[in-house]
Design a protein around this motif. Structure first.
Motif, PDB file in Angstrom:
ATOM      1  N   PRO A 216       0.792  -1.239   0.000  1.00 24.17           N
ATOM      2  CA  PRO A 216       0.000   0.000   0.000  1.00 24.17           C
ATOM      3  C   PRO A 216       0.815   1.276   0.000  1.00 24.17           C
ATOM      4  CG  PRO A 216       0.058  -0.942   2.187  1.00 24.17           C
ATOM      5  CD  PRO A 216       0.742  -1.928   1.290  1.00 24.17           C
ATOM      6  N   LYS A 218       2.386   4.650   1.030  1.00 24.49           N
ATOM      7  CA  LYS A 218       2.055   5.696   2.001  1.00 24.49           C
ATOM      8  C   LYS A 218       0.605   5.654   2.465  1.00 24.49           C
ATOM      9  CE  LYS A 218       5.566   8.999   0.449  1.00 24.49           C
ATOM     10  NZ  LYS A 218       5.812  10.379  -0.070  1.00 24.49           N
ATOM     11  N   GLN A 219      -0.282   5.105   1.650  1.00 20.51           N
ATOM     12  CA  GLN A 219      -1.684   5.087   2.057  1.00 20.51           C
ATOM     13  C   GLN A 219      -1.950   4.095   3.174  1.00 20.51           C
ATOM     14  OE1 GLN A 219      -4.581   3.761  -0.821  1.00 20.51           O
ATOM     15  NE2 GLN A 219      -3.307   2.071  -1.542  1.00 20.51           N
ATOM     16  N   ALA A 222      -4.940   0.298   5.848  1.00 23.15           N
ATOM     17  CA  ALA A 222      -6.324   0.757   5.924  1.00 23.15           C
ATOM     18  C   ALA A 222      -6.744   1.445   4.630  1.00 23.15           C
ATOM     19  CB  ALA A 222      -6.502   1.692   7.115  1.00 23.15           C
ATOM     20  N   GLY A 223      -5.876   2.291   4.099  1.00 27.67           N
ATOM     21  CA  GLY A 223      -6.191   2.977   2.850  1.00 27.67           C
ATOM     22  C   GLY A 223      -6.374   2.010   1.702  1.00 27.67           C
ATOM     23  N   ILE A 226      -9.798   0.243   2.140  1.00 23.52           N
ATOM     24  CA  ILE A 226     -10.903   1.152   1.813  1.00 23.52           C
ATOM     25  C   ILE A 226     -11.007   1.339   0.303  1.00 23.52           C
ATOM     26  CG2 ILE A 226     -11.712   3.534   2.007  1.00 23.52           C
ATOM     27  CD1 ILE A 226     -10.444   3.566   4.833  1.00 23.52           C
ATOM     28  N   GLU A 227      -9.859   1.519  -0.349  1.00 24.57           N
ATOM     29  CA  GLU A 227      -9.854   1.694  -1.798  1.00 24.57           C
ATOM     30  C   GLU A 227     -10.360   0.433  -2.501  1.00 24.57           C
ATOM     31  OE1 GLU A 227      -6.739   3.599  -4.862  1.00 24.57           O
ATOM     32  OE2 GLU A 227      -6.010   1.753  -3.916  1.00 24.57           O
ATOM     33  N   ALA A 258      -6.743   3.411  12.138  1.00 21.22           N
ATOM     34  CA  ALA A 258      -6.899   4.078  10.849  1.00 21.22           C
ATOM     35  C   ALA A 258      -8.279   3.812  10.245  1.00 21.22           C
ATOM     36  CB  ALA A 258      -5.797   3.620   9.892  1.00 21.22           C
ATOM     37  N   ASP A 262     -11.553   6.767   9.678  1.00 22.42           N
ATOM     38  CA  ASP A 262     -12.094   7.141   8.373  1.00 22.42           C
ATOM     39  C   ASP A 262     -13.101   6.079   7.933  1.00 22.42           C
ATOM     40  OD1 ASP A 262     -12.530   8.402   5.960  1.00 22.42           O
ATOM     41  OD2 ASP A 262     -10.711   7.640   5.013  1.00 22.42           O
ATOM     42  N   ARG A 264     -15.898   4.900   6.001  1.00 25.81           N
ATOM     43  CA  ARG A 264     -16.643   5.282   4.799  1.00 25.81           C
ATOM     44  C   ARG A 264     -17.733   4.274   4.454  1.00 25.81           C
ATOM     45  NH1 ARG A 264     -11.759   7.064   0.652  1.00 25.81           N
ATOM     46  NH2 ARG A 264     -10.410   8.032   2.244  1.00 25.81           N
TER      47      ARG A 264
END
Length: 271
Positions: A216, A218-219, A222-223, A226-227, A258, A262, A264
């Motif tokens: 992943p 830097k995201q 968790a990023g 989610i993506e 994380a 966020d 979503r």
């Protein structure tokens, strides 16, 4: 998911959470318990904080009465069996005490005792401490489609395995299930490989697609999750909660924090 516990918190999003809880109760032919919590109304004469609580007690009781009156009016037009409960003390404590015979706890992503600051340590505390899974809803979540695709975060850990098992009633109704693991540069030992999770689901008649997400960067993990869930039009993310109970701000593991910071999509968590 026959017994569903919903936190009644008048934060501007409760009506939407109630609609989601009703969707779940109808989908699983369940019973809805709505719990309102408010702070201890007593204190000593020398305890300034206790005195402040005592002064606020009538206000909190009035707010609780208003919420209950509104809920009773709304539920009079619904076809779902329900009951109303009240508890003194922090939301996490009240929900935990009432969750012993519950199959699911539903609450919002905003911290009810900290002016809505994220992440919600109440959600994290319950995910770690409660014996049933916790469904954390984003503020804009209006309905819940049990047939929508579901992304399961899988790293082979005991926590991920418990979350997978807890999510079975949802996964059995989902149109598609994605078992997603995230490749990271640092070597991480996992207890069970991805295919073991897929085999477990197959034994329950649930087909899934095993997905390995790239590093992943830097995201963060968790990023990436989610993506991936967004790209697959998922209606919910399932993950194990990492951390130690009753440590306030330090309750969360990195990915857990994380994800709660966020929210979503509806997030189903358990330890």
């Amino acid at each position: 998911m026959r017994s569903i516990l919903l936190h009644a918190d008048d934060d501007g999003s409760f009506d939407r959470r109630l609609d989601v809880a009703l969707d779940l109760a109808r989908a699983f032919d369940g019973h809805l318990t709505i719990l309102n919590t408010f702070a201890y109304p007593v204190g000593t004469m020398t305890d300034l904080q206790g005195a402040a609580f005592a002064a606020m007690a009538p206000v909190w009781k009035e707010q609780a009465a208003e919420i209950r009156s509104k809920v009773e009016a709304d539920m009079a037009n619904e076809d779902v069996p329900w009951d109303w409960q009240e508890a003194l003390g922090p939301p996490a404590l009240g929900l935990l005490q009432h969750s012993s015979l519950m199959d699911l706890i539903v609450l919002g992503a905003r911290e009810p005792v900290d002016l809505g600051r994220a992440p919600s340590w109440t959600a994290g505390e319950l995910a770690i401490s409660a014996r049933c899974p916790v469904l954390v809803l984003p503020e804009n979540c209006k309905r819940f489609d049990v047939a929508a695709p579901v992304l399961v975060a899988w790293d082979g850990s005991a926590e991920a395995s418990h979350a997978l098992r807890a999510a079975l009633p949802f996964l059995a109704r989902a149109d598609s299930v994605f078992l997603a693991s995230v490749a990271e540069k640092a070597a991480i030992h996992i207890d069970l490989p991805p295919l073991d999770g897929a085999d477990y689901l197959a034994r329950h008649g649930i087909a899934c697609e095993v997905v390995e997400l790239p590093d992943p960067g830097k995201q963060g993990v968790a990023g990436a999750l989610i993506e991936a869930a967004g790209l697959r039009q998922c209606g919910m993310v399932v993950m194990g909660a990492y951390g130690r109970a009753r440590l306030a701000e330090r309750i969360f593991g990195g990915v857990t924090r994380a994800m709660l910071n966020d929210v979503r999509l509806p997030l189903l968590m358990t330890h």
